[in-house]
Structure formats: C-alpha cells, structure tokens
Design a protein around this motif. Structure first.
Motif, PDB file in Angstrom:
ATOM      1  N   GLU A   1      10.219 -81.485 -99.241  1.00 35.60           N
ATOM      2  CA  GLU A   1       9.972 -80.155 -99.795  1.00 35.60           C
ATOM      3  C   GLU A   1       9.549 -79.184 -98.695  1.00 35.60           C
ATOM      4  N   PHE A   2       8.689 -79.658 -97.806  1.00 40.61           N
ATOM      5  CA  PHE A   2       8.234 -78.784 -96.731  1.00 40.61           C
ATOM      6  C   PHE A   2       9.388 -78.442 -95.785  1.00 40.61           C
ATOM      7  N   ARG A   3      10.261 -79.413 -95.500  1.00 37.25           N
ATOM      8  CA  ARG A   3      11.423 -79.124 -94.657  1.00 37.25           C
ATOM      9  C   ARG A   3      12.301 -78.054 -95.296  1.00 37.25           C
ATOM     10  N   ALA A   4      12.490 -78.114 -96.605  1.00 34.78           N
ATOM     11  CA  ALA A   4      13.297 -77.108 -97.298  1.00 34.78           C
ATOM     12  C   ALA A   4      12.686 -75.723 -97.130  1.00 34.78           C
ATOM     13  N   GLU A   5      11.369 -75.636 -97.186  1.00 35.03           N
ATOM     14  CA  GLU A   5      10.708 -74.335 -97.071  1.00 35.03           C
ATOM     15  C   GLU A   5      10.747 -73.787 -95.659  1.00 35.03           C
ATOM     16  N   THR A   6      10.862 -74.649 -94.652  1.00 37.34           N
ATOM     17  CA  THR A   6      10.851 -74.160 -93.268  1.00 37.34           C
ATOM     18  C   THR A   6      12.058 -73.278 -92.964  1.00 37.34           C
ATOM     19  N   SER A   7      13.115 -73.351 -93.759  1.00 38.26           N
ATOM     20  CA  SER A   7      14.283 -72.490 -93.524  1.00 38.26           C
ATOM     21  C   SER A   7      13.921 -71.025 -93.714  1.00 38.26           C
ATOM     22  N   HIS A   8      12.892 -70.742 -94.511  1.00 35.48           N
ATOM     23  CA  HIS A   8      12.455 -69.360 -94.741  1.00 35.48           C
ATOM     24  C   HIS A   8      11.547 -68.854 -93.621  1.00 35.48           C
ATOM     25  N   TYR A   9      11.030 -69.772 -92.818  1.00 34.65           N
ATOM     26  CA  TYR A   9      10.063 -69.412 -91.780  1.00 34.65           C
ATOM     27  C   TYR A   9      10.471 -69.997 -90.437  1.00 34.65           C
ATOM     28  N   ALA A  10      11.756 -69.806 -90.112  1.00 34.66           N
ATOM     29  CA  ALA A  10      12.315 -70.418 -88.903  1.00 34.66           C
ATOM     30  C   ALA A  10      11.629 -69.940 -87.632  1.00 34.66           C
ATOM     31  N   HIS A  11      11.058 -68.738 -87.670  1.00 31.34           N
ATOM     32  CA  HIS A  11      10.428 -68.175 -86.470  1.00 31.34           C
ATOM     33  C   HIS A  11       8.904 -68.262 -86.513  1.00 31.34           C
ATOM     34  N   SER A  12       8.371 -69.020 -87.455  1.00 35.99           N
ATOM     35  CA  SER A  12       6.921 -69.102 -87.600  1.00 35.99           C
ATOM     36  C   SER A  12       6.343 -70.122 -86.628  1.00 35.99           C
ATOM     37  N   GLU A  13       5.495 -69.661 -85.738  1.00 36.10           N
ATOM     38  CA  GLU A  13       4.847 -70.566 -84.791  1.00 36.10           C
ATOM     39  C   GLU A  13       3.864 -71.477 -85.508  1.00 36.10           C
ATOM     40  N   ALA A  14       3.219 -70.981 -86.561  1.00 39.79           N
ATOM     41  CA  ALA A  14       2.270 -71.796 -87.313  1.00 39.79           C
ATOM     42  C   ALA A  14       2.963 -72.993 -87.955  1.00 39.79           C
ATOM     43  N   VAL A  15       4.138 -72.757 -88.534  1.00 38.32           N
ATOM     44  CA  VAL A  15       4.890 -73.847 -89.159  1.00 38.32           C
ATOM     45  C   VAL A  15       5.353 -74.842 -88.104  1.00 38.32           C
ATOM     46  N   ARG A  16       5.837 -74.351 -86.979  1.00 39.16           N
ATOM     47  CA  ARG A  16       6.312 -75.225 -85.907  1.00 39.16           C
ATOM     48  C   ARG A  16       5.190 -76.110 -85.372  1.00 39.16           C
ATOM     49  N   GLN A  17       4.041 -75.518 -85.147  1.00 36.43           N
ATOM     50  CA  GLN A  17       2.911 -76.276 -84.629  1.00 36.43           C
ATOM     51  C   GLN A  17       2.416 -77.299 -85.650  1.00 36.43           C
ATOM     52  N   SER A  18       2.484 -76.955 -86.923  1.00 31.84           N
ATOM     53  CA  SER A  18       2.077 -77.886 -87.968  1.00 31.84           C
ATOM     54  C   SER A  18       2.953 -79.132 -87.961  1.00 31.84           C
ATOM     55  N   VAL A  19       4.256 -78.939 -87.809  1.00 31.79           N
ATOM     56  CA  VAL A  19       5.185 -80.065 -87.768  1.00 31.79           C
ATOM     57  C   VAL A  19       4.938 -80.916 -86.529  1.00 31.79           C
ATOM     58  N   ILE A  20       4.779 -80.282 -85.385  1.00 28.77           N
ATOM     59  CA  ILE A  20       4.535 -81.010 -84.131  1.00 28.77           C
ATOM     60  C   ILE A  20       3.268 -81.847 -84.246  1.00 28.77           C
ATOM     61  N   ASN A  21       2.221 -81.243 -84.769  1.00 26.06           N
ATOM     62  CA  ASN A  21       0.933 -81.930 -84.904  1.00 26.06           C
ATOM     63  C   ASN A  21       1.043 -83.163 -85.787  1.00 26.06           C
ATOM     64  N   LEU A  22       1.715 -83.022 -86.932  1.00 29.19           N
ATOM     65  CA  LEU A  22       1.817 -84.140 -87.860  1.00 29.19           C
ATOM     66  C   LEU A  22       2.742 -85.231 -87.344  1.00 29.19           C
ATOM     67  N   ARG A  23       3.786 -84.864 -86.630  1.00 22.38           N
ATOM     68  CA  ARG A  23       4.678 -85.881 -86.059  1.00 22.38           C
ATOM     69  C   ARG A  23       3.957 -86.721 -85.017  1.00 22.38           C
ATOM     70  N   GLU A  24       3.022 -86.116 -84.336  1.00 20.16           N
ATOM     71  CA  GLU A  24       2.258 -86.848 -83.318  1.00 20.16           C
ATOM     72  C   GLU A  24       1.161 -87.723 -83.933  1.00 20.16           C
ATOM     73  N   ARG A  25       0.611 -87.287 -85.069  1.00 23.19           N
ATOM     74  CA  ARG A  25      -0.572 -87.960 -85.608  1.00 23.19           C
ATOM     75  C   ARG A  25      -0.284 -88.881 -86.791  1.00 23.19           C
ATOM     76  N   SER A  26       0.911 -88.753 -87.388  1.00 17.82           N
ATOM     77  CA  SER A  26       1.221 -89.580 -88.553  1.00 17.82           C
ATOM     78  C   SER A  26       2.580 -90.255 -88.379  1.00 17.82           C
ATOM     79  N   HIS A  27       2.565 -91.589 -88.366  1.00 16.64           N
ATOM     80  CA  HIS A  27       3.819 -92.341 -88.247  1.00 16.64           C
ATOM     81  C   HIS A  27       4.714 -92.082 -89.452  1.00 16.64           C
ATOM     82  N   GLU A  28       4.123 -92.069 -90.656  1.00 15.42           N
ATOM     83  CA  GLU A  28       4.929 -91.870 -91.861  1.00 15.42           C
ATOM     84  C   GLU A  28       5.576 -90.486 -91.874  1.00 15.42           C
ATOM     85  N   PHE A  29       4.782 -89.476 -91.540  1.00 19.96           N
ATOM     86  CA  PHE A  29       5.355 -88.124 -91.523  1.00 19.96           C
ATOM     87  C   PHE A  29       6.498 -88.054 -90.522  1.00 19.96           C
ATOM     88  N   ASN A  30       6.301 -88.578 -89.324  1.00 23.37           N
ATOM     89  CA  ASN A  30       7.342 -88.540 -88.294  1.00 23.37           C
ATOM     90  C   ASN A  30       8.599 -89.269 -88.755  1.00 23.37           C
TER      91      ASN A  30
END
Length: 263
Positions: free
Chosen positions: A184-213
């Motif tokens: 669901e969150f990936r679907a919503e990111t299409s509306h905020y392709a230029h959002s640095e906050a969204v990008r950083q949120s994804v990077i952070n979770l991919r580094e800290r959560s195996h399941e999310f990554n």
C-alpha cells in the motif's frame, strides 16, 4: 447526448476550458498593449501561444479539441500565462490526464481546526502525512496504541509496524497485514515521487527491517483499502474494527484513518 451537450472530459473539454480562460485574460494582465480595435477583451490564440512558448498552430489544435500530446511543462506555462488559481490548474491537468509536477506534499502541519476534527471522533482516529508520520490522534487511538502513541516523540506508522515490538503483539496476523502495508505504501509513493521525506523513510526501513526490505523488493502494489482490522489488546482482548480512510480538503498530503468498531 446531443451535439450541444457539454463534454466533461477528453480533448474537447480541455480545449473548451482553455478557450474560456483565454477569453477572460486581458492583454493588460499579461503586459501586452490593449487596443480599442480588438473584437474581444481577451487574449488572441497567437498571443497566448507566444507567451507560453508554443506554436500558434499547435495551440489552435489543442483548443479545437484535437487529440494531441501535451507535456506537463506546456500545461504549466499555459496555466501561468492564464493566471490560473490552484483549483483551475488542478482541473486543467486532470482534463489533460497529465500529472502536475507542482502537486507535491507540503511540509506544513495541519492546523488546529483539522486536529480538532480528529479529537471530536468517538472511535479511534489518526491523521497521517505522505510518509505516514502520525500528525494527530484522538484519545481512543491513544488507548488502542498505548505504549506507542503518546510515548514515541515522532510516531510513524511504518516504523511502528516494523520496528516497534508492540506491533507484532497488537496486530492480529501481523505478517499478512505488514506485507500488505508495504504494498500500500509503495502504491502511494507514486504521488510523492519527489518527496525527500518519503525517500528517506524507505531507505531507513530497508536498512533496519529485514521484512520490510524483503517485501519492498518484491515490487508489489496494492490500493490502500478499508476493511476489517483486528487487534489483540493487552487490556481489552480481541477487538475488531472496520477501517475507513478520508482525505481532508485542502490537505492533499494528509489522510484521516478512522477505525469504526464492528458490531
């Protein structure tokens, strides 16, 4: 439908919308000299085309309702030349089926009025921004998510699902729900392709959560829908809600999530 019926979408509707707005803009409004010899007070097609940096012939085709391709940059210049307000600009881009590059999430927090609406709800409700930071919540949501809301200084729903130990105990069937949340969150990111906050949120979770990554890498996309939401609350036991999501007017980057108790 008769030939005189108004078209609500498509190239003809786009052409009519542009022509109407062109006829409302006077030469003086865009820095051009006026003339008593003009048949109308509005801009001529060639004048608008010149101001917008496109050919007069091509603009005429657009206004005539021909099926031509129009870029976001061209629509942006036309909207600016025609002095369109936000609502008119949004309507222009929707008629052309083109995404407006200016429609990015704002960084401003919701005002007191919107937060008060959340507090007036009688069932759990909370307000999310584009990165799923929790901007406001009511006491009922605080009670449901006790130990997280009201404790975490900057609560984020994604981080709660994947990084907070309470989530796996509270959310019934956590693996299924968490995997869907990622899609669901990936679907919503299409509306905020230029959002640095969204990008950083994804990077952070991919580094800290195996399941999310793992689930993010699967590229699954699902629409955020309502439906049954079950929780195993430490004090209230098994609780079932029906989730509804709303988008407050004037806050394109926000969504209000309401959990209605199942009866």
């Amino acid at each position: 439908m008769t030939d005189n019926a108004e078209s609500l979408s498509g190239p003809k509707a786009l052409g009519t919308f542009l022509r109407t707005h062109r006829e409302r803009v006077t030469p003086e409004m865009v820095g051009l000299p006026g003339s008593s010899r003009r048949r109308t007070s509005g801009l001529r097609r060639e004048e608008l085309a010149q101001i917008s940096g496109i050919s007069a012939t091509w603009y005429t085709w657009i206004e005539q309702g021909r099926d031509v391709s129009i870029s976001a940059a061209t629509l942006d210049r036309l909207a600016k030349a025609l002095r369109m307000e936000s609502a008119a600009r949004e309507y222009l881009f929707s008629l052309a089926s083109v995404k407006d590059p200016r429609m990015l999430p704002s960084s401003g927090a919701p005002d007191a009025g919107l937060k008060d609406c959340v507090s007036q709800l009688t069932c759990p409700g909370y307000l999310l921004d584009s990165a799923w930071n929790v901007l406001a919540w009511n006491p009922q949501a605080g009670a449901l998510f006790g130990g997280w809301l009201g404790v975490d200084e900057h609560p984020n729903l994604l981080e709660f699902m994947f990084l907070h130990p309470l989530a796996r105990r509270l959310v019934t069937n956590w693996p299924e729900r968490a995997k869907r949340v990622v899609a669901e969150f990936r679907a919503e990111t299409s509306h905020y392709a230029h959002s640095e906050a969204v990008r950083q949120s994804v990077i952070n979770l991919r580094e800290r959560s195996h399941e999310f990554n793992q689930w993010w890498s699967q590229q699954e996309v699902l629409a955020r829908e309502g439906g049954e939401r079950r929780f195993h609350h430490p004090l209230q036991g098994e609780i079932c809600y029906r989730q509804q999501t709303f988008f407050p007017a004037g806050y394109a980057e926000c969504k209000l999530v309401i959990l209605v108790p199942e009866t």
